[in-house]
Design a protein around this motif. Sequence first.
Motif, mmCIF file in Angstrom:
data_model
loop_
_atom_site.group_PDB
_atom_site.id
_atom_site.type_symbol
_atom_site.label_atom_id
_atom_site.label_comp_id
_atom_site.label_asym_id
_atom_site.label_seq_id
_atom_site.Cartn_x
_atom_site.Cartn_y
_atom_site.Cartn_z
ATOM 1 N N LEU A 31 0.845 -1.194 0.000
ATOM 2 C CA LEU A 31 0.000 0.000 0.000
ATOM 3 C C LEU A 31 0.879 1.242 0.000
ATOM 4 N N GLN A 32 0.474 2.216 -0.776
ATOM 5 C CA GLN A 32 1.232 3.462 -0.861
ATOM 6 C C GLN A 32 1.070 4.296 0.400
ATOM 7 N N GLN A 33 2.136 4.889 0.829
ATOM 8 C CA GLN A 33 2.108 5.766 2.005
ATOM 9 C C GLN A 33 1.137 6.920 1.791
ATOM 10 N N ILE A 56 3.638 -0.981 3.852
ATOM 11 C CA ILE A 56 3.432 0.427 3.506
ATOM 12 C C ILE A 56 4.703 0.944 2.845
ATOM 13 N N VAL A 57 4.581 1.391 1.590
ATOM 14 C CA VAL A 57 5.761 1.720 0.795
ATOM 15 C C VAL A 57 5.561 3.040 0.055
ATOM 16 N N PRO A 58 6.646 3.674 -0.389
ATOM 17 C CA PRO A 58 6.541 4.883 -1.214
ATOM 18 C C PRO A 58 6.033 4.533 -2.608
ATOM 19 N N LEU A 62 5.835 0.888 -5.829
ATOM 20 C CA LEU A 62 4.706 0.367 -6.597
ATOM 21 C C LEU A 62 4.919 0.578 -8.095
ATOM 22 N N ASN A 63 5.547 1.677 -8.453
ATOM 23 C CA ASN A 63 5.802 1.962 -9.872
ATOM 24 C C ASN A 63 6.778 0.963 -10.491
ATOM 25 N N ARG A 64 7.579 0.330 -9.642
ATOM 26 C CA ARG A 64 8.481 -0.695 -10.151
ATOM 27 C C ARG A 64 7.733 -1.985 -10.490
#
Length: 253
Positions: A31-33, A56-58, A62-64
């Motif tokens: 999930l995006q921060q 929880i990630v930047p 996710l774009n990767r």
Amino acid sequence: MNKEKKEDFIFGIRPVMEALDAGKTIDKVFLQQGLQGQNYAELKALLAKQKIKPNIVPPEKLNRFTRKNHQGVVAFISDVPFYKIEDVLPGIFEQGETPFLLILDRLTDVRNFGAICRTAECTGVHAIIIPEKGAAPVNSDAIKTSAGAIYNLKICKESNLAHTLDYLQQSGVQVFAATEKAEKYIYDADLREPCAIVMGNEEAGISKEVLHHADEKVKLPLLGKTQSLNVSVACGAILYEAVRQKSGGGNLK
């Protein structure tokens, strides 16, 4: 660049919620921060209900995975069901068998994981325990590398390996941690009774917390100049030492 196969993941809030509602086995959720909103709140509630802890990630993470509109949510799907060791261990005892378990502490290479699953199934391991976070994905690559053996194993995901070790020990299972820092060789350990063997991360080995909770530390002899073995090779050598001991050191019938 994303290394996962396309069919292993889905993205978007609604598709992930539908997968959860449909009973799909979720390996990992990212999930995006800073996400907010009603749909996001519903997704978090659904994850909590199913006891899935998201990472929880930047947005860059996710774009990767995908350049498409992921809405801040990416979930990896597994064809392999996950269990809890508290549900698996009593059944092993009830069947009159001696529990033989394998714990992989933050193993990250999916092919190592698959190869270990194949060896574990061949040596009679009842279940493999992995952490919810920091473990290799249980995906199509893992299944392929295991030659399908992973389907014949119970894969248990646990939120806290140290607590899991406590549970095993209270249940009469002795925990052996494989580390080159040990003074005792694996051949001097008694693996005939209920036992769990811990193998560590490819680079860092077993975490200090897990090492602290182990009953014994054991190692394999290294007679050459190379200071360590590949984890899947080391695991195979240790598991087959357990097989040798359980068979009385003689020929298997």
